[in-house]
Design an enzyme around this catalytic site. Sequence first.
Site, PDB file in Angstrom:
ATOM      1  N   ASP A 315       0.866  -1.168   0.000  1.00 46.68           N
ATOM      2  CA  ASP A 315       0.000   0.000   0.000  1.00 46.68           C
ATOM      3  C   ASP A 315       0.913   1.231   0.000  1.00 46.68           C
ATOM      4  O   ASP A 315       2.054   1.155   0.467  1.00 46.68           O
ATOM      5  CB  ASP A 315      -0.880  -0.024   1.249  1.00 46.68           C
ATOM      6  CG  ASP A 315      -1.708   1.234   1.378  1.00 46.68           C
ATOM      7  OD1 ASP A 315      -2.409   1.571   0.409  1.00 46.68           O
ATOM      8  OD2 ASP A 315      -1.652   1.879   2.440  1.00 46.68           O
ATOM      9  N   ASP A 508      -1.267  -0.727   6.239  1.00 41.66           N
ATOM     10  CA  ASP A 508      -1.344  -0.228   7.604  1.00 41.66           C
ATOM     11  C   ASP A 508      -2.726   0.246   8.026  1.00 41.66           C
ATOM     12  O   ASP A 508      -2.982   0.429   9.209  1.00 41.66           O
ATOM     13  CB  ASP A 508      -0.357   0.928   7.806  1.00 41.66           C
ATOM     14  CG  ASP A 508      -0.891   2.231   7.216  1.00 41.66           C
ATOM     15  OD1 ASP A 508      -1.463   2.184   6.107  1.00 41.66           O
ATOM     16  OD2 ASP A 508      -0.740   3.280   7.860  1.00 41.66           O
ATOM     17  N   ASP A 512      -7.043  -1.692   4.548  1.00 39.67           N
ATOM     18  CA  ASP A 512      -6.151  -2.741   4.053  1.00 39.67           C
ATOM     19  C   ASP A 512      -6.490  -4.108   4.632  1.00 39.67           C
ATOM     20  O   ASP A 512      -5.926  -5.115   4.203  1.00 39.67           O
ATOM     21  CB  ASP A 512      -4.681  -2.408   4.387  1.00 39.67           C
ATOM     22  CG  ASP A 512      -4.182  -1.196   3.638  1.00 39.67           C
ATOM     23  OD1 ASP A 512      -4.581  -1.023   2.466  1.00 39.67           O
ATOM     24  OD2 ASP A 512      -3.395  -0.419   4.216  1.00 39.67           O
TER      25      ASP A 512
END
Length: 616
Positions: A315, A508, A512
Amino acid sequence: MGAVLGRTLAAARRFPWVTATIGVAIVAGVLAFTPWAEAGFWLIVTYVVAMALRSAWAMVRALLRGIFGVDIIAVTAIVAAVLVGEEWAALVVVLMLTTGQALEEYAAHRAQRDLTALLSRNPQTAHRVTASGEIEEVPVTAVMSGERILVRANELVPVDGLLVSAAGAFDQSSLTGESLPVEKVAGDEILSGTVNGAASVILDSVREAKDSQYQLIVALVERAAATKAPVVRLADRFALPFALAAYAIAGAAWWVSQDPARFAEVLVVATPCPLIIAAPVAFMAGMSRAAREGIIIRSSATRESLHRARTFAFDKTGTLTRGTPTLLEVRSEGSTAADALLRAAASVEATSAHVLAAATVSGAEARGIVLDHAEDAFETTASGVTAEVVGQTVAVGKRDFIAAHLGSDVRPAQIDGGEIAIYVAIAGAFGGVLVFRDQLRENAAETLERIRALGIRNLMMLTGDGQVTADHIASSLGLTDVHANCLPADKVALVAGASARPAAMVGDGINDAPVLAAADIGIAMGARGATAASEAADIVILRDDVSRVADALAIGRRTVNVGLQSIWVGIGLSLGLMVLAAFGFVPALVGAWLQEGVDVVAIAWALRATRPGSGQ
């Protein structure tokens, strides 16, 4: 002397089968020099046969679960040694089995000390402030959200809370790795597990203990420590071929020599304790090393997946970047100086809770600018805020908001990908623009290079940001596989569709969590154990440091490599001894003692997983 005796007795109680085996050897040895020598012989035979039956029963139960273990060689060696009159060799084999189990337990205890140190610090009590102002000590589990808590000097914060005291200094190293105390002011959140400074402080709890930061991290550690991994499976892969090789060599030696004692001599040195012990010791050593680095790997299955991983997806926001905007540039217009523009904007933004407001104030403070007092602040959600500052009306916000405030169009700022601008008007005139950027983590590029050096060729970046911003960040990191405008479902589909597997995903945020759960290996970043992301992940990085992702990969790979190496070292040494025994160079009793040495070598090799090596 008393302390030594006490430790000896404690060890004897802790490892009763080792104690029993040594006791049988001592009694039989004494009887050998008396008229009751035959009683000593039968004592050994009875004991070793009983131990063989015990191991055989455990072996049968394993076979019923579909696991073929290597204990069958040990059982056969004990029986064969007894049948050819080598009862002392059989007793040494039993000693090897029992001490092997004891060594495994000791090594596991040694390797887990970093985990148990974390668990032992778990807050147990709290000082609750009653309605009358009295202080009462209560179990931490009794603290409810909204209650007032006193934290004395140098104490652990028991639950997450908001600081009521004017200020305080807290050691957050156990959570974030931050080496210096962190200054907090009234209203700041203080996480459980941090250590208070030299002065007592008052907190208002915001979560119960079970939902607080440190307790959630402890729960992750407990699950990691309690997981009975497929560590034995790693050794059992070699069990059948090793057993077949041992029986083939032993049978050939018996057939060529026509001496049944050769069969027993070969099997005695083939007793496979290195296979049984090496993998668990290596895996526990790897767990210890990971814990020291602030990495919780929930299962040994995850370590094996890391060893085979072929794809890593990241990410962007909060993982490769800091996740919070940083003031990059102040562009003033007209006669307004840059510092004056920033002072006015930050004074107004100090009244707002918006993330860009906090970044504006931080940017001003970093430049040493003292803010003015803002009055009559009015915020339009997601657009901007106005206030009176030193007798002037100041407006800060989006371009459309400022245009509406001024009653005229405002020229859009020229910004690069990954940047964002807010606009400022002072006293009815356009004052200028503040430019922000979500900065790359300083070690993000180095981390990706380390991951590539560890053999990962497929690196992806997934983000909900637009293509321009995504491409800007990706080009700075040398990434070419970039996916922008991703919703959580898009990320799941991209990771699930990765051609090179196993695939790991690093993220994080709460958004996600779905892709972390869907990935072969989910890695949650940062000291945020309460997030859905960490609950869905296989690996939790406790410190907000992306380089720990590369550390986790390196530790996982080295742990499995060392486990395999220790197995092969044990197999190699055992095969060499089997060949020597087949030609009659190793008597059964000598071979049994030599096999003890093989055990020690295999365990020592496995413990190398506690240390870095070979670039990993």
